[in-house]
Scaffold this motif. Structure first.
Motif, PDB file in Angstrom:
ATOM      1  N   ALA A   1       8.347  -8.704 -13.042  1.00  0.00           N
ATOM      2  CA  ALA A   1       8.880  -7.592 -12.276  1.00  0.00           C
ATOM      3  C   ALA A   1       8.731  -7.800 -10.559  1.00  0.00           C
ATOM      4  O   ALA A   1       9.783  -7.380 -10.351  1.00  0.00           O
ATOM      5  N   VAL A   2       7.703  -8.437 -10.241  1.00  0.00           N
ATOM      6  CA  VAL A   2       7.816  -9.057  -8.631  1.00  0.00           C
ATOM      7  C   VAL A   2       8.965  -9.539  -8.532  1.00  0.00           C
ATOM      8  O   VAL A   2       9.735  -9.555  -7.671  1.00  0.00           O
ATOM      9  N   ASP A   3       9.188 -10.693  -9.187  1.00  0.00           N
ATOM     10  CA  ASP A   3      10.343 -11.595  -9.081  1.00  0.00           C
ATOM     11  C   ASP A   3      11.744 -10.982  -9.132  1.00  0.00           C
ATOM     12  O   ASP A   3      12.581 -11.221  -8.283  1.00  0.00           O
TER      13      ASP A   3
ATOM     14  N   VAL B   1       5.576  -6.741  -1.916  1.00  0.00           N
ATOM     15  CA  VAL B   1       6.352  -6.515  -3.026  1.00  0.00           C
ATOM     16  C   VAL B   1       5.348  -6.247  -4.248  1.00  0.00           C
ATOM     17  O   VAL B   1       5.366  -5.462  -4.833  1.00  0.00           O
ATOM     18  N   SER B   2       4.301  -7.059  -4.353  1.00  0.00           N
ATOM     19  CA  SER B   2       3.390  -6.856  -5.442  1.00  0.00           C
ATOM     20  C   SER B   2       2.738  -5.504  -5.283  1.00  0.00           C
ATOM     21  O   SER B   2       2.438  -4.846  -6.097  1.00  0.00           O
ATOM     22  N   CYS B   3       2.232  -5.042  -3.988  1.00  0.00           N
ATOM     23  CA  CYS B   3       1.512  -3.969  -3.795  1.00  0.00           C
ATOM     24  C   CYS B   3       2.359  -2.906  -4.043  1.00  0.00           C
ATOM     25  O   CYS B   3       2.020  -1.789  -4.537  1.00  0.00           O
TER      26      CYS B   3
ATOM     27  N   GLN C   1       2.021   0.572  -6.437  1.00  0.00           N
ATOM     28  CA  GLN C   1       2.830   1.757  -6.053  1.00  0.00           C
ATOM     29  C   GLN C   1       2.281   2.299  -4.730  1.00  0.00           C
ATOM     30  O   GLN C   1       2.157   3.357  -4.235  1.00  0.00           O
ATOM     31  N   PHE C   2       1.933   1.286  -3.736  1.00  0.00           N
ATOM     32  CA  PHE C   2       1.535   1.286  -2.410  1.00  0.00           C
ATOM     33  C   PHE C   2       2.731   2.031  -1.610  1.00  0.00           C
ATOM     34  O   PHE C   2       3.783   1.738  -1.795  1.00  0.00           O
TER      35      PHE C   2
ATOM     36  N   LYS D   1      -4.528   6.085  -9.771  1.00  0.00           N
ATOM     37  CA  LYS D   1      -3.582   5.886 -10.639  1.00  0.00           C
ATOM     38  C   LYS D   1      -3.552   4.526 -11.353  1.00  0.00           C
ATOM     39  O   LYS D   1      -3.420   4.557 -12.570  1.00  0.00           O
ATOM     40  N   PHE D   2      -3.799   3.566 -10.586  1.00  0.00           N
ATOM     41  CA  PHE D   2      -3.735   2.299 -10.861  1.00  0.00           C
ATOM     42  C   PHE D   2      -4.997   1.983 -11.721  1.00  0.00           C
ATOM     43  O   PHE D   2      -5.050   1.089 -12.808  1.00  0.00           O
TER      44      PHE D   2
END
Length: 308
Positions: A10-12, A153-155, A160-161, A199-200
C-alpha cells in the motif's frame, strides 16, 4: 507477515502514484525516464550523442528547468546563447551524466511532494537539493528525502494522519537529517494525542505497545516505560497460570484477549520488570505479579488504561 506485506504494498503503491502525478517534466527529466532502462554502455553513449548533435543542429528545441545542475542541462542552456561546450563522451562521463539527470529528476519529485502537501518550504529543503556537493553526497541527500517521504506516506496510508500531525513530523525529520547521516533505523519521536490514533488502535491487533510517561522536574523527575503485550513477559506467569493467561478464550461467541501491562523501565527503580499486571479485553484485572518496587504512577496509569 501477510498484513505487513499488504501494508508495504500500500505504501509503495502510494509512493509510485505520487511520482506519476508531475506534469512539468523538462527535457532532461523526460530523457531520464527513457534512458534509465538503457542496457549497455554503448547504448548510453549513442543516446547522449544523438541528443547533443540534434541540439547543435537545431533539430530539437528542448526546455530546461531553471536551476537544473546536471551537465546535460548546462550544455542545453549554453546552446540557448548559440554556443555549446564540447564534451567527450568517454570513460565515466556518460554514466555521470545519466546519474546527474536522474538525481535532478528525483530531487524535483521529492520537493514537489513536500511543498505540494505544504509540509516544507523550498528554503528548508535547500540543503538536500544542493548541486554544490559531489555526486556521492547528492545520492545520500536523495536517500534522506526518500526516507522522509516513506515516513510521511506510511503515516498517511497506515495511520490516516492529517496535515496537522504530518507537518511537525516533517520538521522533526528535516531537522534530524540536516545534522545527521542517513539512518533508516533511527526512531523519530513525536507526541500524539490518544484521539489521533484511536481508530488505528481499535482496528489493529498489535502484540506489543509501549508508552513513556514522566512526572516531576529536575532531580525529582520520574520517567517510566510501560509495555502492553498479548504474551506474558516472563515464562513463570504462563507456567503458573496456563489456563488463565492463554492468548484468547471464546466466551458466548465473543473473543476475549488477555493483556499484560509491564513496567519495563523506571528511572527511580534499579530493576527491570518492576511489576506485571494482566487485564482481559474488558479491562478486568486478572493477575498481578510484583517483582520489584513500583513508582507512584502505577495506580493512576492503570486507571487511565481502564478508562481508555
Amino acid at each position: 507477515m501477510e498484513k505487513i506485506k499488504c501494508d508495504t504494498e500500500a505504501v509503495d503503491s502510494s509512493i509510485k502514484s505520487i511520482f506519476s502525478e508531475r506534469g512539468d517534466l523538462d527535457f532532461a527529466e523526460q530523457l531520464w525516464c527513457k534512458m534509465k532502462c538503457v542496457s549497455s554502455y554503448q547504448e548510453l553513449i549513442a543516446c547522449f550523442t544523438l541528443v547533443l548533435e540534434s541540439r547543435e543542429c537545431g533539430e530539437i528545441q528542448p526546455w530546461i528547468h531553471h536551476g537544473s545542475g546536471s551537465l546535460l542541462s548546462k550544455l542545453i542552456q549554453q546552446s540557448y546563447h548559440g554556443k555549446m561546450e564540447a564534451v567527450s563522451l568517454t570513460g565515466i562521463t556518460p554514466v555521470q551524466m545519466l546519474l546527474e539527470i536522474g538525481l535532478d529528476k528525483m530531487k524535483k519529485d521529492y520537493v514537489s511532494f513536500f511543498i505540494g502537501q505544504e509540509l516544507a518550504t523550498l528554503t528548508s529543503l535547500d540543503c538536500f537539493i544542493s548541486t554544490s556537493v559531489d555526486l556521492q553526497e547528492q545520492v545520500h541527500c536523495v536517500q534522506k528525502l526518500h526516507h522522509m517521504l516513506e515516513i510521511m506516506v506510511s503515516c498517511t496510508v497506515l495511520l490516516q494522519f492529517k496535515h496537522e500531525s504530518l507537518f511537525p513530523w516533517t520538521q522533526i525529520c528535516i531537522k534530524y537529517y540536516r545534522e545527521n547521516p542517513l539512518d533508516e533505523k533511527h526512531v523519530f519521536q513525536l507526541p500524539v494525542s490518544s484521539a489521533l490514533v484511536k481508530k488505528f488502535c481499535q482496528d489493529s491487533h498489535p502484540e506489543v505497545w509501549k508508552v513513556d510517561i514522566s512526572s516531576g522536574h529536575g532531580p525529582k523527575e520520574v520517567k517510566t516505560t510501560w509495555q502492553v503485550s498479548t504474551n506474558p513477559p516472563v515464562e513463570h506467569m504462563m507456567s503458573n497460570n496456563t489456563g488463565l493467561l492463554s492468548d484468547s478464550t471464546v466466551n458466548a461467541g465473543i473473543e476475549e484477549k488477555m493483556y499484560f501491562i509491564t513496567v519495563v523501565k523506571c528511572s527511580q527503580v534499579p530493576y527491570r520488570f518492576a511489576g506485571i499486571w494482566s487485564l482481559n479485553s474488558c479491562n478486568c484485572p486478572a493477575y498481578w505479579s510484583n517483582t520489584g518496587v513500583l513508582g507512584s504512577q502505577t495506580e493512576s496509569f492503570i486507571q487511565n488504561l481502564r478508562i481508555l
